[in-house]
Design a protein around this motif. Sequence first.
Motif, PDB file in Angstrom:
ATOM      1  N   VAL A  52       0.838  -1.193   0.000  1.00  0.00           N
ATOM      2  CA  VAL A  52       0.000   0.000   0.000  1.00  0.00           C
ATOM      3  C   VAL A  52       0.877   1.248   0.000  1.00  0.00           C
ATOM      4  O   VAL A  52       0.598   2.224  -0.716  1.00  0.00           O
ATOM      5  CB  VAL A  52      -0.948  -0.009   1.219  1.00  0.00           C
ATOM      6  N   LYS A  83       0.946   4.347  -2.712  1.00  0.00           N
ATOM      7  CA  LYS A  83       0.816   5.742  -2.296  1.00  0.00           C
ATOM      8  C   LYS A  83       1.998   6.570  -2.810  1.00  0.00           C
ATOM      9  O   LYS A  83       1.814   7.683  -3.331  1.00  0.00           O
ATOM     10  CB  LYS A  83       0.742   5.842  -0.776  1.00  0.00           C
ATOM     11  N   ASP A 107      -9.317  -6.885   2.538  1.00  0.00           N
ATOM     12  CA  ASP A 107      -9.335  -6.454   3.933  1.00  0.00           C
ATOM     13  C   ASP A 107     -10.487  -5.505   4.240  1.00  0.00           C
ATOM     14  O   ASP A 107     -10.618  -5.038   5.382  1.00  0.00           O
ATOM     15  CB  ASP A 107      -8.009  -5.761   4.288  1.00  0.00           C
ATOM     16  N   LEU A 145     -10.631  -2.502   3.313  1.00  0.00           N
ATOM     17  CA  LEU A 145      -9.900  -1.300   3.727  1.00  0.00           C
ATOM     18  C   LEU A 145      -9.930  -0.234   2.644  1.00  0.00           C
ATOM     19  O   LEU A 145      -9.602  -0.502   1.483  1.00  0.00           O
ATOM     20  CB  LEU A 145      -8.447  -1.660   4.032  1.00  0.00           C
ATOM     21  N   MET A 146     -10.318   0.974   3.023  1.00  0.00           N
ATOM     22  CA  MET A 146     -10.208   2.144   2.155  1.00  0.00           C
ATOM     23  C   MET A 146      -9.504   3.241   2.941  1.00  0.00           C
ATOM     24  O   MET A 146      -9.868   3.538   4.080  1.00  0.00           O
ATOM     25  CB  MET A 146     -11.579   2.647   1.705  1.00  0.00           C
ATOM     26  N   GLN A 147      -8.472   3.838   2.334  1.00  0.00           N
ATOM     27  CA  GLN A 147      -7.792   4.975   2.932  1.00  0.00           C
ATOM     28  C   GLN A 147      -7.888   6.152   1.972  1.00  0.00           C
ATOM     29  O   GLN A 147      -7.677   5.996   0.766  1.00  0.00           O
ATOM     30  CB  GLN A 147      -6.331   4.649   3.233  1.00  0.00           C
ATOM     31  N   PHE A 186      -3.937  10.357   5.878  1.00  0.00           N
ATOM     32  CA  PHE A 186      -4.974   9.445   5.404  1.00  0.00           C
ATOM     33  C   PHE A 186      -5.977   9.151   6.515  1.00  0.00           C
ATOM     34  O   PHE A 186      -5.605   8.976   7.683  1.00  0.00           O
ATOM     35  CB  PHE A 186      -4.365   8.117   4.926  1.00  0.00           C
ATOM     36  N   THR A 187      -7.235   9.075   6.132  1.00  0.00           N
ATOM     37  CA  THR A 187      -8.297   8.627   7.023  1.00  0.00           C
ATOM     38  C   THR A 187      -8.702   7.227   6.572  1.00  0.00           C
ATOM     39  O   THR A 187      -8.846   6.970   5.370  1.00  0.00           O
ATOM     40  CB  THR A 187      -9.508   9.567   6.972  1.00  0.00           C
ATOM     41  N   THR A 188      -8.872   6.332   7.534  1.00  0.00           N
ATOM     42  CA  THR A 188      -9.190   4.933   7.227  1.00  0.00           C
ATOM     43  C   THR A 188     -10.686   4.670   7.411  1.00  0.00           C
ATOM     44  O   THR A 188     -11.281   5.095   8.402  1.00  0.00           O
ATOM     45  CB  THR A 188      -8.388   3.982   8.137  1.00  0.00           C
ATOM     46  N   TYR A 189     -11.255   3.985   6.427  1.00  0.00           N
ATOM     47  CA  TYR A 189     -12.656   3.577   6.458  1.00  0.00           C
ATOM     48  C   TYR A 189     -12.679   2.066   6.223  1.00  0.00           C
ATOM     49  O   TYR A 189     -11.878   1.543   5.448  1.00  0.00           O
ATOM     50  CB  TYR A 189     -13.467   4.290   5.374  1.00  0.00           C
ATOM     51  N   ARG A 190     -13.628   1.378   6.845  1.00  0.00           N
ATOM     52  CA  ARG A 190     -13.645  -0.086   6.743  1.00  0.00           C
ATOM     53  C   ARG A 190     -15.027  -0.610   6.391  1.00  0.00           C
ATOM     54  O   ARG A 190     -16.048  -0.011   6.742  1.00  0.00           O
ATOM     55  CB  ARG A 190     -13.153  -0.720   8.040  1.00  0.00           C
TER      56      ARG A 190
END
Length: 372
Positions: free
Chosen positions: A299, A303, A341, A343-345, A356-360
Amino acid sequence: MATAAPLIEVSGPPRERGRQYGEQAAARIRLGIAHYSEQLAGSGLGWDGIRDLALSFEPEIARFDPGMAEEMRGIAEGAGLDHAAILLLNARTEILKLAKRRKDPDPDGCTGVVALPGITLGKKLIHAQNWDWKLECAETAVVLKIHRDDGPDILTFTEAGGLARSGMNAAGIAITANYLESDRDYRSTGVPLALIRRRALMDRQLAVAMHAVYTTPKSASNNMILSQAGGIAIDFECAPDETFQVHPDNGLLVHANHWVSPIALSKLRDTGIQATPDSLYRDIRVRDLLAPQRGRITVESIKAALFDDYQSPWSVCRPPRENLSNNLSATVAQIVMVPEDGLMQVAMLPALDRTFTTYRLDLEPAAMRSVA
């Protein structure tokens, strides 16, 4: 520091989840409508003209998916707005271009990338994108999480009031999209692009999602990259009436804002490159930065490639600058997803702030399988 995109969670049948969305995101929805209304006023369109243009898409939307039509009505009710205003947000690409007096349309930029499991260090597919658009849209973005009883849950980064832009679902399917333009555009009315992206995220089966992208009639060209956590990714270069495929090269797929399919280029004319000349090297830069890392891409590798500032401000990661239409644009967001996963950042205005903000998203068990 840029403001993180707020998380909006909704559930229930389409109209009800639309109301929930409209209530929670009302301020950002209103800001987006004001922005596009002001832009269209510069093309000679007042609200009555904008409303008529937005409503012209309603029959096509109702035929395509009555549930989405209901959801948009719910968003309008929840935000206390005219239904046409929500149609404007979901068909803004088409409406901005169809404003007939507008001489200098602003294209969405974007650089999308997928690394398949076979070339990543964790053996998990990574799907990411830089979204290049108007600087003001950094304050109208949201991340929408949709809890569904009629299909997989969805997590999508979008402009407030929009049904989808970039995102993934609980079946491990992910989508990003890039602006394309051709000499076939706007000869007929098709389904707005935002709804096609949403439709792709509504299915558990990748084949059904690909069918929606491949076959749905469109008003304009667009590039959509579809992937699934198990290790498949295909890029669809879509003209309004025909779709062309671009496949990964040794596990890596990168696309910017120009047509690359040799078959497509033999059949149509790329009319967008004059407004996005930096597209010609943005995909090369990302590919060249990642290719030597095959087998150990992470990841953070993705980035880093999307942060590339070669030829800034005409770069992969674009700081705020005037575009060729003299409007202020930027890389509004960098979105990185690991579907397996859930997972979205997201980093807002990443050229200025790499936070980055993490969303799941909770995935369904069948989606959590990758290729060794």
